[in-house]
Design a protein around this motif. Sequence first.
Motif, PDB file in Angstrom:
ATOM      1  N   UNK A 347       0.740  -1.208   0.126  1.00 57.48           N
ATOM      2  CA  UNK A 347      -0.173  -0.072   0.101  1.00 57.48           C
ATOM      3  C   UNK A 347       0.992   1.295   0.101  1.00 57.48           C
ATOM      4  N   UNK A 348       2.084   1.219   0.691  1.00 52.48           N
ATOM      5  CA  UNK A 348       2.982   2.557   0.527  1.00 52.48           C
ATOM      6  C   UNK A 348       4.337   2.083   0.190  1.00 52.48           C
ATOM      7  N   UNK A 349       4.857   0.772   0.206  1.00 54.74           N
ATOM      8  CA  UNK A 349       6.241   0.722  -0.269  1.00 54.74           C
ATOM      9  C   UNK A 349       6.117  -0.732  -0.800  1.00 54.74           C
ATOM     10  N   UNK A 350       5.751  -1.002  -1.840  1.00 55.94           N
ATOM     11  CA  UNK A 350       5.961  -2.404  -2.169  1.00 55.94           C
ATOM     12  C   UNK A 350       7.229  -2.914  -2.272  1.00 55.94           C
ATOM     13  N   UNK A 351       7.414  -4.087  -1.513  1.00 57.76           N
ATOM     14  CA  UNK A 351       8.857  -4.787  -1.454  1.00 57.76           C
ATOM     15  C   UNK A 351       8.618  -6.163  -1.852  1.00 57.76           C
ATOM     16  N   UNK A 352       7.480  -6.731  -1.698  1.00 60.96           N
ATOM     17  CA  UNK A 352       7.381  -8.449  -1.663  1.00 60.96           C
ATOM     18  C   UNK A 352       7.893  -8.904  -3.182  1.00 60.96           C
ATOM     19  N   UNK A 353       7.977  -8.111  -4.200  1.00 63.95           N
ATOM     20  CA  UNK A 353       8.433  -8.665  -5.435  1.00 63.95           C
ATOM     21  C   UNK A 353       9.746  -8.714  -5.556  1.00 63.95           C
ATOM     22  N   UNK A 354      10.548  -7.596  -5.026  1.00 67.21           N
ATOM     23  CA  UNK A 354      12.036  -7.840  -4.750  1.00 67.21           C
ATOM     24  C   UNK A 354      12.241  -8.948  -4.109  1.00 67.21           C
ATOM     25  N   UNK A 355      11.590  -9.046  -2.787  1.00 64.75           N
ATOM     26  CA  UNK A 355      12.253 -10.201  -1.860  1.00 64.75           C
ATOM     27  C   UNK A 355      11.755 -11.299  -2.435  1.00 64.75           C
ATOM     28  N   UNK A 356      10.694 -11.662  -3.255  1.00 61.96           N
ATOM     29  CA  UNK A 356      10.522 -12.727  -3.987  1.00 61.96           C
ATOM     30  C   UNK A 356      11.519 -13.254  -4.794  1.00 61.96           C
ATOM     31  N   UNK A 357      11.930 -12.113  -5.515  1.00 62.86           N
ATOM     32  CA  UNK A 357      12.944 -12.507  -6.566  1.00 62.86           C
ATOM     33  C   UNK A 357      14.187 -13.137  -5.847  1.00 62.86           C
ATOM     34  N   UNK A 358      14.509 -12.226  -4.736  1.00 60.23           N
ATOM     35  CA  UNK A 358      15.764 -12.714  -4.036  1.00 60.23           C
ATOM     36  C   UNK A 358      15.880 -14.042  -3.514  1.00 60.23           C
ATOM     37  N   UNK A 359      14.420 -14.594  -3.003  1.00 54.28           N
ATOM     38  CA  UNK A 359      14.484 -15.855  -2.567  1.00 54.28           C
ATOM     39  C   UNK A 359      14.344 -17.075  -3.502  1.00 54.28           C
ATOM     40  N   UNK A 360      14.308 -16.471  -5.017  1.00 55.59           N
ATOM     41  CA  UNK A 360      13.849 -17.304  -6.069  1.00 55.59           C
ATOM     42  C   UNK A 360      15.561 -17.350  -6.702  1.00 55.59           C
ATOM     43  N   UNK A 361      16.243 -16.264  -6.467  1.00 62.49           N
ATOM     44  CA  UNK A 361      17.531 -16.473  -6.888  1.00 62.49           C
ATOM     45  C   UNK A 361      18.386 -17.684  -6.783  1.00 62.49           C
ATOM     46  N   UNK A 362      18.446 -18.308  -5.764  1.00 68.75           N
ATOM     47  CA  UNK A 362      19.219 -19.584  -5.671  1.00 68.75           C
ATOM     48  C   UNK A 362      18.872 -20.921  -6.343  1.00 68.75           C
ATOM     49  N   UNK A 363      17.428 -20.651  -6.880  1.00 69.04           N
ATOM     50  CA  UNK A 363      16.911 -21.696  -7.752  1.00 69.04           C
ATOM     51  C   UNK A 363      17.452 -21.704  -9.206  1.00 69.04           C
ATOM     52  N   UNK A 364      18.245 -22.610  -9.675  1.00 69.57           N
ATOM     53  CA  UNK A 364      18.821 -22.655 -10.854  1.00 69.57           C
ATOM     54  C   UNK A 364      17.938 -22.721 -12.147  1.00 69.57           C
ATOM     55  N   UNK A 365      18.309 -21.993 -13.383  1.00 65.37           N
ATOM     56  CA  UNK A 365      17.502 -22.068 -14.561  1.00 65.37           C
ATOM     57  C   UNK A 365      16.088 -21.818 -14.371  1.00 65.37           C
ATOM     58  N   UNK A 366      15.800 -20.700 -13.685  1.00 66.06           N
ATOM     59  CA  UNK A 366      14.495 -20.034 -13.538  1.00 66.06           C
ATOM     60  C   UNK A 366      14.402 -18.705 -14.425  1.00 66.06           C
ATOM     61  N   UNK A 367      13.369 -18.842 -15.181  1.00 66.08           N
ATOM     62  CA  UNK A 367      12.903 -18.018 -16.238  1.00 66.08           C
ATOM     63  C   UNK A 367      12.120 -16.702 -16.129  1.00 66.08           C
ATOM     64  N   UNK A 368      12.202 -15.764 -16.017  1.00 61.68           N
ATOM     65  CA  UNK A 368      11.041 -14.864 -15.514  1.00 61.68           C
ATOM     66  C   UNK A 368      10.046 -14.514 -16.730  1.00 61.68           C
ATOM     67  N   UNK A 369       9.104 -14.346 -16.666  1.00 65.70           N
ATOM     68  CA  UNK A 369       8.059 -13.995 -17.550  1.00 65.70           C
ATOM     69  C   UNK A 369       7.666 -12.625 -17.382  1.00 65.70           C
ATOM     70  N   UNK A 370       8.548 -11.689 -17.689  1.00 62.55           N
ATOM     71  CA  UNK A 370       8.347 -10.076 -17.714  1.00 62.55           C
ATOM     72  C   UNK A 370       8.541  -9.567 -16.520  1.00 62.55           C
ATOM     73  N   UNK A 371       8.360  -8.400 -16.166  1.00 56.34           N
ATOM     74  CA  UNK A 371       8.769  -7.901 -14.852  1.00 56.34           C
ATOM     75  C   UNK A 371       7.556  -8.066 -13.831  1.00 56.34           C
ATOM     76  N   UNK A 372       7.652  -7.368 -12.738  1.00 55.02           N
ATOM     77  CA  UNK A 372       6.806  -7.862 -11.791  1.00 55.02           C
ATOM     78  C   UNK A 372       5.776  -7.106 -12.026  1.00 55.02           C
TER      79      UNK A 372
END
Length: 406
Positions: A347-372
């Motif tokens: 509602x005021x400082x969306x952070x969850x997308x950045x943090x989710x990407x950080x948590x996904x980062x260690x998973x190998x060969x993950x390909x994003x479908x566009x931006x958050x």
Amino acid sequence: MHCTRKIYDDLIWVGADDRRLACFEGVYGVPDGVSYNSYLLLDDKTVLFDTVDKAVFEVFFENVAYALGGRKLDYLVISHMEPDHAATIEGLILRHPEVRIICNAKEKAMLAQFFRTDYSDRIDLVKEGDVFSSGRHEFSFIMAPMVHWPEVMMTYDRTDKTLFTADAFGTFGALNGRLFSDETDFFGEHLSEARRYYTNIVGKYGPQVQAVLKKAAALEISTVCPLHGFVWRKDFAAYLEKYSLWSSYEPEEQSVMLAYASVYGHTENAANILAARLAERGVRVRMYDTSVTPASYIVSDAFRCSHLVFAATTYNAGVFVTMENLLHDLAAHNLQKRKVAVIENGSWAPMSGKVMRELIAPMKNMEYLGDNITLKSALTEDQLAALDALADAIAAEIGPKSVSGD
Ligand code: FEO
């Protein structure tokens, strides 16, 4: 009273079901219970393959005594030292003091750790390729490290072509009187629990599972005896194919696993709209509220589906806790090779997308479908186009190949 089943005239299942266990390994709910399998061979020598969890020790010892029919127990072969199979070894030795133990060096060390007893004088150590004869039957031993602990070994009966596979090829769920997979509609009724068992228990160790599958491929196998779930004597190739996919982290189907974490329903609303847009395009969606469904079920379907969408609200300047836990769990289980999309809310400082990407980062060969896709409190009319575009992108990849079904 004993409750046993015959596999061959000289091979008896002497295990037991547990339907009261709340959480297997203290983590995984088992609403349909679980079985602890143990097998007794009646050859010139009697040989027991593993014991059971302490929760079912009473019927297990009755089963062993009944199946022995007054004979003494000559050998115990240990496949795995995890206590759901090994906790009753001490009790077995007390009841059958003559028993000798066949195990490998790592199992011997763990025996001493768990029971604080030196069993050296009754242990016959074996290693990869060693052969043991009980009379008519001849066995060889196949080391299977990290399937699911480092000491695990499988035993191959060269005489009847039976493979004792430890945890591999097991499943959650009590046997309920049935023993053989062909006494059930396994692929219709039990595959989902087999998948949940594999992915959560052994999923992290795909390369090690692949190594053992390679060794097993060289064997002629007529019967597979795992430590949980059904014995296989028919159609094993179809189950083996599933193991091959799961252990190589290849998806089983072209479909979407959509997991969302929503506090007041606005993130859920966006997830629902995306699910509807995907369904309109013929894409199969498996959808979960991370605050409702235990992570083990979501992990299981993340292994199953080719595309993953994570939608979550911001919380404590991070990501909502149930989504955080899920993503940690997926990374811990080594999930890889997936297409991913992220929807965040704040509602005021969306952070969850950045943090989710950080948590996904260690998973190998993950390909994003566009931006958050970023929501501020709630989806706007303008943002419907972004969900449509995501649905289009996913459908373009998998729509025609998507599946229906359970
Ligand atoms: Fe069923 Fe790894 O124990």
